[in-house]
Design a protein around this motif. Structure first.
Motif, PDB file in Angstrom:
ATOM      1  N   LYS A  34     -26.410 -23.282 -13.099  1.00 22.32           N
ATOM      2  CA  LYS A  34     -27.791 -22.915 -13.056  1.00 22.32           C
ATOM      3  C   LYS A  34     -28.601 -24.180 -13.021  1.00 22.32           C
ATOM      4  N   THR A  35     -29.469 -23.997 -11.958  1.00 27.86           N
ATOM      5  CA  THR A  35     -30.152 -25.221 -11.551  1.00 27.86           C
ATOM      6  C   THR A  35     -31.656 -24.884 -11.038  1.00 27.86           C
ATOM      7  N   ARG A  82     -34.637 -26.261  -8.644  1.00 28.57           N
ATOM      8  CA  ARG A  82     -35.115 -27.337  -7.576  1.00 28.57           C
ATOM      9  C   ARG A  82     -36.702 -27.536  -7.697  1.00 28.57           C
ATOM     10  N   SER A 100     -38.938 -34.783  -4.604  1.00 31.85           N
ATOM     11  CA  SER A 100     -38.371 -33.512  -5.106  1.00 31.85           C
ATOM     12  C   SER A 100     -37.014 -33.941  -6.064  1.00 31.85           C
ATOM     13  N   GLU A 110     -33.634 -32.064  -8.871  1.00 31.17           N
ATOM     14  CA  GLU A 110     -32.923 -30.911  -9.259  1.00 31.17           C
ATOM     15  C   GLU A 110     -32.850 -31.071 -10.891  1.00 31.17           C
ATOM     16  N   GLN A 135     -30.436 -29.586 -13.917  1.00 32.38           N
ATOM     17  CA  GLN A 135     -29.328 -28.911 -14.176  1.00 32.38           C
ATOM     18  C   GLN A 135     -29.678 -28.391 -15.818  1.00 32.38           C
ATOM     19  N   PHE A 187     -37.767 -23.505  -7.874  1.00 36.85           N
ATOM     20  CA  PHE A 187     -37.043 -22.264  -7.813  1.00 36.85           C
ATOM     21  C   PHE A 187     -35.755 -22.635  -8.125  1.00 36.85           C
ATOM     22  N   ALA A 188     -35.089 -21.467  -8.527  1.00 33.27           N
ATOM     23  CA  ALA A 188     -33.598 -21.589  -8.929  1.00 33.27           C
ATOM     24  C   ALA A 188     -32.568 -21.736  -7.956  1.00 33.27           C
ATOM     25  N   THR A 189     -31.387 -22.495  -8.106  1.00 34.00           N
ATOM     26  CA  THR A 189     -30.506 -22.545  -7.070  1.00 34.00           C
ATOM     27  C   THR A 189     -29.197 -22.708  -7.674  1.00 34.00           C
ATOM     28  N   THR A 190     -28.102 -22.341  -6.897  1.00 38.70           N
ATOM     29  CA  THR A 190     -26.563 -22.344  -7.332  1.00 38.70           C
ATOM     30  C   THR A 190     -25.928 -23.298  -6.840  1.00 38.70           C
ATOM     31  N   ASN A 213     -22.405 -25.678  -5.839  1.00 42.23           N
ATOM     32  CA  ASN A 213     -21.286 -25.179  -5.208  1.00 42.23           C
ATOM     33  C   ASN A 213     -20.120 -25.496  -6.430  1.00 42.23           C
TER      34      ASN A 213
END
Length: 323
Positions: free
Chosen positions: A232-233, A235, A268, A270, A272, A298-301, A303
């Protein structure tokens, strides 16, 4: 019942500073017909765990069952049910590819006729016919690994150990090897215990993954589940450049659900998170407090590799593994 059941197992080794706990009271099950990945950094305990399941090491406490058979009480019966592909190719320098494969199947108890038939099938299925009469010094690392793979996957054992099965193989051959493993697992209904430092390989092949660190289990689940739980992150993009990133990071790290903050570009970064339930607004307010104008969040996933590294860095979650 799983094909492998590990129950409250501990293993210690002597050292100059006293005993070292290699595996610390771990428990897990492996379901039949699955590819089960065991991951961890060097010295985490995964190799010790595999060797106990394979009857090479004896647990100090706890119990391990393979196909319902106790590894301490009936080790010979367990060995008949497993095939082990070692990390280093162990082909005999004096034997041709064909002779080695026949020898392997004879060693596993097949008659001469059965071993030759199985060898012919292996040469055809694993595209080794043109190399049948070559000696190991004439073979690439990839071909040696393919020969090992042919032997263990065609052993007709319910449990197969693959230790770094594609180490030293080029990308094209690696993909072909993955497909062969997939096909054999489906066709034979076998269970595979997989260890690899190639996390993309593990994500591609494994139905379930166990992650071990410092002798204990720190996470377990399907790769997609682990990405959902630990990946769960947020950006965050700002209009103005981030002048003092370290100050911003300290502010964000004070928030309860924030596990890490990493710069992406001049404007920018990120974040976590341990949860996406509440922190979005908190992250937004903390960023604004640093006189930064947020234009996008916004949320990112992450790898699978990043998720794995996060799990190892953070420490533990489930229960249970060093060496």
């Amino acid at each position: 019942m799983g094909i492998v059941e590990v129950m409250n197992v501990t293993k210690k080794f002597p050292s100059s500073n006293g005993e070292v706990v290699a595996v610390d009271n771990i428990s897990f099950k492996v379901k039949k017909g699955r590819v089960f990945g065991i991951l961890g950094p060097n010295g985490a305990g995964k190799t010790t765990t595999l060797r106990m399941i394979a009857t090479i090491y004896r647990p100090d406490s706890g119990r391990i069952l393979v196909d319902g058979i106790d590894v301490i009480e009936n080790p010979n019966q367990v060995r008949k049910r497993i095939a082990y592909m070692t990390q280093e190719p162990d082909l005999s320098p004096a034997l041709s590819v064909r002779d080695y494969i026949i020898y392997y199947f004879r060693f596993r108890g097949l008659s001469k006729r059965e071993a030759r038939q199985r060898c012919d099938y292996a040469l055809k299925t694993f595209n080794l016919k043109e190399h049948a009469y070559k000696k190991p010094f004439q073979l690439s690392t990839g071909l040696k690994r393919r020969i090992q793979l042919a032997c263990v996957l065609l052993s007709n054992t319910p449990l197969v150990f693959l230790d770094e099965p594609t180490a030293g193989i080029d990308p094209k051959s690696k993909r072909e090897t993955w497909k062969l493993i997939e096909e054999m697992v489906k066709e034979k209904g076998m269970t595979v215990l997989l260890t690899s430092h190639d996390l993309y390989e593990v994500e591609y092949l494994a139905d379930e993954v166990l992650i071990i660190n410092r002798g204990r289990i720190v996470a377990q689940g399907a790769p997609s589940e682990l990405k959902e739980r630990f990946g769960k992150t947020l950006r965050v993009v700002t209009r103005n450049p981030i002048g003092d990133f370290e100050r911003l990071k300290r502010t964000l790290m004070e928030l309860e659900d924030v596990k890490g903050v990493n710069p992406i570009s001049a404007n920018s970064f990120e974040v976590q998170l341990s949860s996406l339930d509440n922190p979005l607004n908190e992250v937004l307010q903390a960023t604004i407090s640093q006189e930064l104008e947020v234009i996008e969040i916004f949320a990112t996933t992450l790898n699978f590799e990043d998720v794995y590294l996060n799990i190892i860095d953070v420490g533990g979650e489930v229960d249970g593994e060093t060496q």
